[in-house]
Design an enzyme around this catalytic site. Structure first.
Site, short mmCIF file in Angstrom:
data_model
loop_
_atom_site.label_atom_id
_atom_site.label_comp_id
_atom_site.label_asym_id
_atom_site.label_seq_id
_atom_site.Cartn_x
_atom_site.Cartn_y
_atom_site.Cartn_z
N GLY A 17 0.85 -1.20 0.00
CA GLY A 17 0.00 0.00 0.00
C GLY A 17 0.88 1.24 0.00
O GLY A 17 1.99 1.24 -0.54
N TRP A 19 2.39 2.88 2.63
CA TRP A 19 3.61 2.73 3.42
C TRP A 19 4.51 1.66 2.82
O TRP A 19 5.72 1.82 2.71
CB TRP A 19 3.24 2.45 4.87
CG TRP A 19 4.33 2.44 5.92
CD1 TRP A 19 4.33 1.66 7.04
CD2 TRP A 19 5.54 3.20 5.98
NE1 TRP A 19 5.46 1.91 7.78
CE2 TRP A 19 6.23 2.85 7.15
CE3 TRP A 19 6.11 4.14 5.14
CZ2 TRP A 19 7.46 3.39 7.52
CZ3 TRP A 19 7.34 4.70 5.49
CH2 TRP A 19 8.01 4.32 6.67
N GLY A 20 3.91 0.56 2.38
CA GLY A 20 4.68 -0.53 1.77
C GLY A 20 5.45 -0.04 0.55
O GLY A 20 6.62 -0.41 0.35
N PHE A 102 -5.60 -8.16 7.66
CA PHE A 102 -5.21 -9.22 6.72
C PHE A 102 -4.02 -10.06 7.19
O PHE A 102 -3.59 -10.96 6.49
CB PHE A 102 -4.90 -8.62 5.35
CG PHE A 102 -6.04 -7.83 4.76
CD1 PHE A 102 -7.31 -8.40 4.66
CD2 PHE A 102 -5.85 -6.53 4.31
CE1 PHE A 102 -8.38 -7.67 4.12
CE2 PHE A 102 -6.90 -5.80 3.77
CZ PHE A 102 -8.17 -6.36 3.68
N LYS A 209 -0.90 5.54 19.86
CA LYS A 209 -0.79 6.96 19.47
C LYS A 209 -2.01 7.44 18.69
O LYS A 209 -2.35 8.62 18.74
CB LYS A 209 0.46 7.17 18.64
CG LYS A 209 0.46 6.27 17.41
CD LYS A 209 1.13 6.85 16.22
CE LYS A 209 0.71 6.07 14.98
NZ LYS A 209 1.36 6.51 13.76
N ASN A 274 -5.93 10.38 12.06
CA ASN A 274 -6.82 10.24 13.21
C ASN A 274 -7.07 11.60 13.87
O ASN A 274 -8.14 11.83 14.42
CB ASN A 274 -6.26 9.21 14.19
CG ASN A 274 -6.40 7.80 13.65
OD1 ASN A 274 -7.47 7.22 13.71
ND2 ASN A 274 -5.33 7.28 13.07
#
Lengths: 353, 353
Positions: A17, A19-20, A102, A209, A274
């Site tokens: 994704g 970050w990946g 997942f 966090k 968030n």
């Protein structure tokens, strides 16, 4: 340097994704010309159709994840593979960077395909909850695959990492040799890694966090300034520390001074998703699910889920009153409490007693 | 509660700028109807003419410091006095909240006018530098007046405190009884105080954070995002901790988790004046003195002064390479180094070794 007559270690990235893909850019470049790591990296990518083409095919020809990290070139030695077993066969180092729902099913597919002495590192933020407390994602990976699993967390907004902005990250590894090896794999002049042994705390920070990040968004939404936000960050940090003291083994206070601790918390409370959610919760009366649809086009926010999980454990253990910030964020997310009550719940915080 | 047949304690505020006036609002209200504190508070105010009227007269009739904290009512039981000896005579508690360059001369005037058992609390941010190291402002007060001096520092932007936005503050007092008494004097439902014994660290944080604040402004000015700023905050915090370990007696790591530590640092790096200065240093090539004239209309920024003082001690002790962030901020402020070099100086930070 780890050199000598050892065979070079091959790396597989499990997940691709936002970050990946940023991590693929770092690793792909770092292994080029390395004495330690194989130059070819396989990256497991869940197959999707993008404008009539397979995403793996796009990545392997155009070297760009046009869906999740557009505009960033992934080195050509990183090869996207749509089958996880094919990707992980023969790998010495497995880098897990999947959405946390997942993890279990993906690991179950991988059983039997991985090398016996492979090591894993999880970049996944989240917990699983069990009857007795929390279960860390790294321990799920470890358990299912029967291998050691380190973690990496830090103030690492993917888009900023991909544009090579200076930042730090924390590798948590109970095994020192593994920690050193992973640092060699991940560190670049702009992505600085420190290694600590207290891996459980590193990983817990990554989940907790986001709850504080919602709190920071709530005070932003209510129109408070920097003093109040700083108080929320600090009280949140104190609850994170106390939570880890109670629910993880061997948690050390110093770990919270690493990038995974205070730095990631500060970044999350100023620039994270968030935080954005917390602000939206004040400014509209939609449910979290509706806000997810609106803001993340259906992906889920991590914070409310973790807040709920924490709430359930704390309730069971009769500890709700020791964590007023976590508890209030959960109740506000559930719409059981008005966001305007947030500050009132912090005035008599145990830290002030 | 400290009650009983003790005489009520009278409070004097020494100083009446922006922060002093916000504190006058808190204390004036807190002592009303108190069993512990006298209701009348004298506030020493350096006399100035404002539109042809004396500032003390304006404060005592309109109950507002129209020059330094306009728009905020100061309780009527706080009385401004232009003579410091008159203000402090008979006071049991002296609250120092002056610009730090005036501390020594003001204290010298007060000698002979203060009660023998008076206690002081310093809200002043800064150091004095001696040949052997740093001297804390509280110890200057203590030395000249021969009385005990506690401190209070925290994420306390004056304007936000004056508008009663929720925040926290840290009282540092080596004497526990004094600490409890001061908490009763300062704490309100929106201004939450914690008390720690490690007063030297509390006070040092108040000076050091402004150096890091300049660094945060530099990365803002250079266009970096939240990851980089979080790294600067964390590396700055680590240098603050190390500096206190070396230069203050008995510094405890936990103190940095108080409002005076991480919270004040975060607020300073996002909303403080020194952050603004750091940004201006990148965006113009004016000297610090010119920027002071422009931004603060001649008042001085605290950060560059502290950075210079720190630099001199570190150079003398041959420790420059252990504090790359502090050192680089100083050199950029002196225009000896280009702001664009800031990040390069952090890549090989001792924390990454």
């Amino acid at each position: 340097m780890l050199k000598g007559n050892m065979a070079k270690k091959s790396v597989c990235i499990v997940g691709s994704g936002n970050w990946g893909s940023a991590i693929a850019k770092i690793l792909g470049k770092n292994v080029q010309g390395s004495d330690i790591f194989e130059e070819k990296i396989l990256m497991y990518m869940y197959e999707e159709n993008v404008n009539g083409r397979k995403l793996t095919e796009i990545v392997n020809t155009e070297h760009e994840n046009v869906k999740y990290l557009p505009g960033v070139k992934i080195p050509e030695n990183v090869v996207a593979v749509p089958e996880v077993c094919e990707a992980c066969t023969g790998a010495d180092i497995l880098v897990f960077v999947l959405p946390h729902q997942f993890v279990r099913t993906t690991c179950q597919k991988m059983v039997g395909s991985i090398k016996k002495n492979a090591i894993a590192i999880s970049l996944i933020k989240g917990f699983a909850i069990t009857d007795s407390g929390i279960q860390l994602i790294s321990s799920i990976i470890s358990e299912i695959l029967g291998i050691e699993c380190a973690v990496m967390m830090g103030a690492n907004l993917a888009v900023e990492v991909a544009s090579e902005q200076f930042c730090e990250s924390t590798i948590g590894s109970k095994n020192e040799v593994t920690g050193r090896l992973l640092k060699q794999l991940f560190q670049t002049p702009y992505f600085r890694c420190t290694v600590v042994e207290d891996a459980n705390t590193v990983e817990s920070c990554g989940a907790l966090k986001n709850v504080v990040g919602i709190g920071a968004g709530i005070v932003d939404g209510l129109g408070y300034g920097d003093n109040t936000k700083a108080a929320v960050i600090r009280l949140g940090l104190m609850e994170m520390i106390k939570f880890c003291e109670i629910f993880t083994t061997g948690s050390k206070t110093e770990t919270f001074f690493e990038s995974c601790g205070v730095a990631d918390l500060v970044a999350t409370c100023h620039g994270g998703r968030n935080r954005m959610l917390g602000e939206a919760v004040v400014k509209s009366d939609k449910t979290i699910r509706e806000l997810e649809k609106e803001i993340l086009r259906g992906q889920s926010f991590q914070g409310p889920l973790v807040a709920k999980e924490i709430y359930e454990i704390l309730e069971k253990k009769n500890m709700l009153q020791r964590f007023p910030l976590f508890v209030t964020v959960h109740k506000i997310c559930k719409r059981e409490l008005e966001p305007s009550n947030f500050i009132d719940c912090l005035r008599e915080h145990p830290e002030h007693m």
